[in-house]
Design a protein around this motif. Structure first.
Motif, PDB file in Angstrom:
ATOM      1  N   PHE A 151       2.429  -3.344   8.809  1.00  0.00           N
ATOM      2  CA  PHE A 151       2.247  -4.377  10.089  1.00  0.00           C
ATOM      3  C   PHE A 151       1.741  -3.412  11.226  1.00  0.00           C
ATOM      4  O   PHE A 151       2.396  -2.406  11.450  1.00  0.00           O
ATOM      5  N   THR A 152       1.054  -4.146  11.884  1.00  0.00           N
ATOM      6  CA  THR A 152       0.286  -3.124  12.831  1.00  0.00           C
ATOM      7  C   THR A 152       1.539  -2.931  14.095  1.00  0.00           C
ATOM      8  O   THR A 152       2.320  -4.029  14.139  1.00  0.00           O
ATOM      9  N   PHE A 178      -6.488  -9.457   6.069  1.00  0.00           N
ATOM     10  CA  PHE A 178      -6.459  -9.231   7.558  1.00  0.00           C
ATOM     11  C   PHE A 178      -7.573  -8.733   8.169  1.00  0.00           C
ATOM     12  O   PHE A 178      -7.941  -7.654   8.170  1.00  0.00           O
ATOM     13  N   CYS A 207       2.272  -8.927   3.702  1.00  0.00           N
ATOM     14  CA  CYS A 207       1.957  -8.805   4.981  1.00  0.00           C
ATOM     15  C   CYS A 207       1.478  -9.594   5.739  1.00  0.00           C
ATOM     16  O   CYS A 207       2.060 -10.698   5.987  1.00  0.00           O
ATOM     17  N   ALA A 230       0.914  -1.148  -0.018  1.00  0.00           N
ATOM     18  CA  ALA A 230       0.144   0.043   0.051  1.00  0.00           C
ATOM     19  C   ALA A 230       1.102   1.387  -0.243  1.00  0.00           C
ATOM     20  O   ALA A 230       0.764   2.286   0.868  1.00  0.00           O
ATOM     21  N   GLU A 235     -10.224  -6.071   6.431  1.00  0.00           N
ATOM     22  CA  GLU A 235      -9.772  -5.707   5.351  1.00  0.00           C
ATOM     23  C   GLU A 235     -10.563  -6.219   4.058  1.00  0.00           C
ATOM     24  O   GLU A 235     -10.838  -5.606   2.963  1.00  0.00           O
TER      25      GLU A 235
HETATM   26  O1  LIG Z   1      -5.071  -0.996   4.382  1.00  0.00           O
HETATM   27  C1  LIG Z   1      -4.400  -0.784   3.272  1.00  0.00           C
HETATM   28  O2  LIG Z   1      -4.427   0.102   2.467  1.00  0.00           O
HETATM   29  C2  LIG Z   1      -3.130  -1.751   3.414  1.00  0.00           C
HETATM   30  N1  LIG Z   1      -3.299  -3.045   3.890  1.00  0.00           N
HETATM   31  C3  LIG Z   1      -2.746  -3.215   5.146  1.00  0.00           C
HETATM   32  O3  LIG Z   1      -2.336  -2.364   5.809  1.00  0.00           O
HETATM   33  C4  LIG Z   1      -3.412  -4.506   5.629  1.00  0.00           C
HETATM   34  C5  LIG Z   1      -4.551  -4.861   5.657  1.00  0.00           C
HETATM   35  S1  LIG Z   1      -5.320  -3.863   6.856  1.00  0.00           S
HETATM   36  N2  LIG Z   1      -2.413  -5.168   6.965  1.00  0.00           N
HETATM   37  C6  LIG Z   1      -1.813  -6.221   7.206  1.00  0.00           C
HETATM   38  O4  LIG Z   1      -2.133  -7.072   6.568  1.00  0.00           O
HETATM   39  C7  LIG Z   1      -1.246  -6.049   8.597  1.00  0.00           C
HETATM   40  C8  LIG Z   1      -1.061  -7.774   9.094  1.00  0.00           C
HETATM   41  C9  LIG Z   1      -0.482  -7.415  10.570  1.00  0.00           C
HETATM   42  O5  LIG Z   1      -0.219  -6.512  11.227  1.00  0.00           O
HETATM   43  C10 LIG Z   1      -0.298  -8.820  11.287  1.00  0.00           C
HETATM   44  O6  LIG Z   1      -0.318  -9.870  10.470  1.00  0.00           O
HETATM   45  O7  LIG Z   1      -0.007  -8.719  12.279  1.00  0.00           O
END
Ligand SMILES: O=C(O)CNC(=O)[C@H](CS)NC(=O)CCC(=O)C(=O)O
Length: 283
Positions: free
Chosen positions: A178-179, A114, A152, A42, A126
């Motif tokens: 990553f959070t 996610f 991710c 992203a 997500e």
């Molecule tokens: O939202 C967007 O535009 C970009 N996408 C993300 O940031 C994604 C989905 S919310 N984040 C993750 O997959 C974090 C996984 C994670 O942090 C873990 O596995 O612990």
């Protein structure tokens, strides 16, 4: 030995802000003599405002078009996570490989979305806005070796990485946002090193860092890394703005040598012969 550059940025809802950060990293990676630059998931935008529609096709995205020109100008391949339109109101969370002539030659669409609800932690869904991918593409050749792309949250699933390694990949990539909560729990370092050790491959994980909006609704852990096939962290950047002021807007890179021979050596030294007579084969 060819060098890989991993780039760390803080994307916001402004595509031009994000493009400028990425373009400054293309210049830095080129000056460092890297053979490719790896940017986070992203990179084009992180948007926490549901009424704002930012997703564009690669042809219409000033972010992607800007990076295509930079790749061509610096003759530097770029691996970058973006959003692309999907059916309905959804987008695809994709990872593209831009070659040194400024053409998109490979694409991966995130398989695992996610959807989590962590007490006192992030609650994200997500799949509400993103369409999941439906295939694991073949690993592709680059000047650094064969790459198998992931994104991710995919890093929590060992199977695709193992499948890529079986198909001859030397490098598995996990560009991420990553959070901070799961990062602080140690998951980021542990999972990436585990994926490198079990696949006996390099892992390249470019990360988003810091606050993505004014309110601090979304923030990311940082710590972009390159891990070698022995599980050693050979390059690492900082976390959310630390004592050295890292994690700033400017963006930064770290580089590491990628040695395909080293991958082969480790695979020879510790052969991981699977007992598929006892449990199911992966592919
Ligand atoms: O939202 C967007 O535009 C970009 N996408 C993300 O940031 C994604 C989905 S919310 N984040 C993750 O997959 C974090 C996984 C994670 O942090 C873990 O596995 O612990």
């Amino acid at each position: 030995m060819p060098l890989a550059a991993v780039g760390q940025i803080r994307s916001t809802a402004s595509l031009t802000h994000n493009l400028h950060q990425c373009q400054s990293l293309v210049k830095k990676a080129s000056e460092a003599g890297a053979s490719a630059l790896f940017l986070p998931e992203a990179s084009d935008y992180i948007n926490t405002n549901p009424s704002l529609k930012l997703c564009k096709s690669v042809e219409d995205s000033e972010f992607v078009q800007g990076l295509l020109s930079s790749a061509k100008q610096y003759k530097l391949p770029i691996h970058v996570g973006i959003h692309e339109p999907a059916s309905g109101d959804k987008s695809k969370n994709t990872l593209i490989w831009i070659n040194e002539e400024g053409h998109i030659t490979n694409r991966y669409q995130k398989l695992h979305l996610f959807d989590v609800d962590i007490k006192d932690g992030p609650s994200l869904r997500e799949s509400k806005s993103v369409e999941r991918g439906s295939e694991l593409p073949q690993p592709f050749d680059t000047a650094l070796g064969k790459i198998g792309p992931q994104i991710c949250f995919d890093m929590r699933f060992p199977e695709p990485g193992l499948a890529y390694a079986q198909r001859g990949a030397h490098i598995i990539t996990y560009p991420s946002a990553f959070t901070t909560a799961t990062g602080k729990a140690g998951h980021w370092h542990m999972l990436l090193r585990a994926r490198a050790i079990e696949t006996q491959s390099y892992v390249i994980a470019a990360a988003q860092v810091g606050k993505h909006d004014e309110e601090g609704k979304r923030h990311s852990y940082g710590h972009s890394m390159i891990v070698d096939p022995w599980g050693k962290v050979v390059a690492e950047l900082g976390g959310e703005v630390d004592e050295k002021g890292r994690g700033s807007d400017e963006g930064e890179i770290a580089v590491a040598e990628i040695d395909v021979e080293y991958v082969e050596k480790i695979r020879r030294e510790i052969p991981l012969a699977r007992r598929t007579d006892v449990y199911a084969a992966l592919d």
